[in-house]
Design an enzyme around this catalytic site. Structure first.
Site, PDB file in Angstrom:
ATOM      1  N   CYS A  22     110.000  -6.898   7.526  1.00 45.05           N
ATOM      2  CA  CYS A  22     110.754  -6.694   6.277  1.00 45.05           C
ATOM      3  C   CYS A  22     112.221  -6.361   6.522  1.00 45.05           C
ATOM      4  CB  CYS A  22     110.132  -5.567   5.457  1.00 45.05           C
ATOM      5  SG  CYS A  22     108.453  -5.883   4.910  1.00 45.05           S
TER       6      CYS A  22
ATOM      7  N   HIS B  55     110.065  -9.041  -3.444  1.00 47.61           N
ATOM      8  CA  HIS B  55     110.448  -8.738  -2.057  1.00 47.61           C
ATOM      9  C   HIS B  55     110.197  -9.959  -1.165  1.00 47.61           C
ATOM     10  CE1 HIS B  55     110.728  -6.915   1.816  1.00 47.61           C
ATOM     11  NE2 HIS B  55     109.529  -6.346   1.877  1.00 47.61           N
TER      12      HIS B  55
ATOM     13  N   CYS C  53     111.829   0.033   4.970  1.00 43.23           N
ATOM     14  CA  CYS C  53     110.770   0.111   5.968  1.00 43.23           C
ATOM     15  C   CYS C  53     110.427  -1.286   6.465  1.00 43.23           C
ATOM     16  CB  CYS C  53     109.535   0.788   5.384  1.00 43.23           C
ATOM     17  SG  CYS C  53     108.805  -0.075   3.983  1.00 43.23           S
TER      18      CYS C  53
END
Length: 422
Positions: free
Chosen positions: A92, A373, A403
């Site tokens: 991510c 996302h 994160c």
């Protein structure tokens, strides 16, 4: 040392990341990346023969997203063949890392002009994951444990990790639902006021047809009552056997935290949305910008990377924020705006609580719960978002972190500028 400046930042709208439902799902990921690379080129009259590198982030580098998407998309966007490209993966966090590496190259004097960014088509990665699961291969991006690391750093599913952190830290379902509600309301207001218009560029098909020119994922009609009715998303998978040894996602967490009773808090309304998207950020030295008549929008003040417990996976943003502040010689009070990726509501809630922040400074235009996302692109999107918002509010400093799987978090601090810093 040279300074690294953000000259421009663009992104696509985020499309629902499901085959047959999302407007972008039929596009090639290379086309999404080329869309934002072309926009950076055209908006800034960029001579691509002077672009030293394209640094791109893609988390699932498989199938149509395999290969060096940074290089291939640059060629697709009409960049000069002398403009090279590379592609990276920090799960991510890759979209921040691509910009951070661009800044490091410029500050070191090794390069003068880099386009950084990322792409993720989750409508594709979901299908890839299903195919691999059917073939007996458990993909790491889905949070499955790694046999070799099991005894030392057991790694579970991200959603189970989010629930584990919420259970361990004492957050309530109501607190986490409020994060989701706030995200939807703030995103709806931002969209209505056109706050994203400066950065969002439409995705257009080869025949000139507009494929998507607006955010597709938000649910502005969401109420607190709606959220309270949703069933937790990860209850059913928590105890499904993963192998012949009987390991489960819950058990992987309990290997390291045997006394932790994991309750289930997260669901579709307080977790990040599954979407497709891409983003690009133009980073140059001051000398290059002056020579080519480019006006800086922000200066990159400091960057940092941080690791934390891989088993809980999502807790590195707080120490990452502290580390990047220390590198910048700054305090939390000097930061005007924060962007913390809403991978799960607990990540944002813990970030705000542990750093004693005011929500008025955090994710003021909503976040990934409302907007989605796209894994490899989100960090670059958030950097563009915070630059836009610093300009809108006439503020000075912004901090972005998120994160990442494996228990990591990159971070960056930017300063809005109207001219070059001597």
């Amino acid at each position: 040392m040279a300074e690294a400046y953000i000259i421009d930042a663009v992104r696509t709208p985020r499309g629902i990341g499901k085959q047959g439902k999302g407007a972008l799902a039929e596009q090639h990921p290379q086309h999404l990346a080329a869309t934002v690379l072309k926009a950076i080129k055209e908006r800034n009259n960029l001579d691509t023969a002077t672009v030293d590198d394209v640094i791109w982030s893609v988390s699932t580098q498989d199938g149509l997203q395999a290969g060096d998407l940074g290089r291939m998309a640059a060629l697709d966007a009409g960049y000069d063949v002398t403009s090279s490209g590379t592609t990276l993966d920090r799960f991510c966090g890759g979209g921040i890392t691509s910009v951070n590496l661009a800044a490091a190259q410029v500050i070191s004097g090794m390069e003068d002009c880099i386009v950084a960014g990322g792409t993720e088509m989750m409508s594709l990665t979901a299908a890839m994951s299903k195919e691999k699961m059917q073939a007996g291969i458990k993909p790491m991006m889905m949070g499955s444990y790694n046999e070799r690391l099991q005894g030392v750093h057991p790694q579970s599913h991200q959603g189970i990790c989010g629930d584990a952190i919420a259970s361990k830290e004492g957050f309530t379902r109501e607190e986490l639902d409020e994060v989701g509600y706030r995200s939807q309301k703030r995103a709806a207001e931002a969209i209505a006021e056109g706050r994203f218009d400066k950065s969002v560029v439409p995705v257009v098909a080869d025949d000139g047809t507009v494929v998507l020119d607006r955010e597709e994922y938000p649910r502005p009609q969401t109420t607190r009552e709606d959220l309270a009715k949703l069933e937790p998303a990860f209850t059913k998978i928590a105890d499904v056997p993963l192998d012949a040894k009987g390991n489960t996602f819950r058990g992987l967490v309990n290997q390291k935290y045997p006394d932790l009773e994991i309750e289930h808090f997260h669901h579709a309304g307080n977790s990040s949305g599954v979407v497709d998207g891409a983003a690009a950020v133009l980073v140059t030295s001051g000398e290059y910008a002056k020579k080519h008549g480019l006006k800086p929008r922000a200066r990159i003040v400091a960057t940092a990377n941080m690791g934390d417990d891989p088993t809980l996976m999502l807790n590195a943003p707080v120490p990452a924020a502290k580390k990047v502040l220390e590198k910048a010689g700054m305090t939390l009070d000097e930061i005007d705006l924060f962007e913390i990726n809403e991978a799960f509501a607990v990540v944002a809630a813990k970030f705000v609580r542990d750093l004693d922040l005011d929500w008025d400074k955090v994710n003021v235009n909503g976040g990934s719960i409302a907007l989605g996302h796209p894994i490899g692109a989100t960090g670059s999107i958030l950097i563009g978002t915070i630059v836009d918002e610093l300009e809108r509010q006439d503020k000075r400093y912004g901090l972005v972190t998120m994160c990442a799987a494996g228990g990591m978090a990159p971070a960056i601090i930017v300063e809005r500028v109207d001219d070059f810093v001597d």
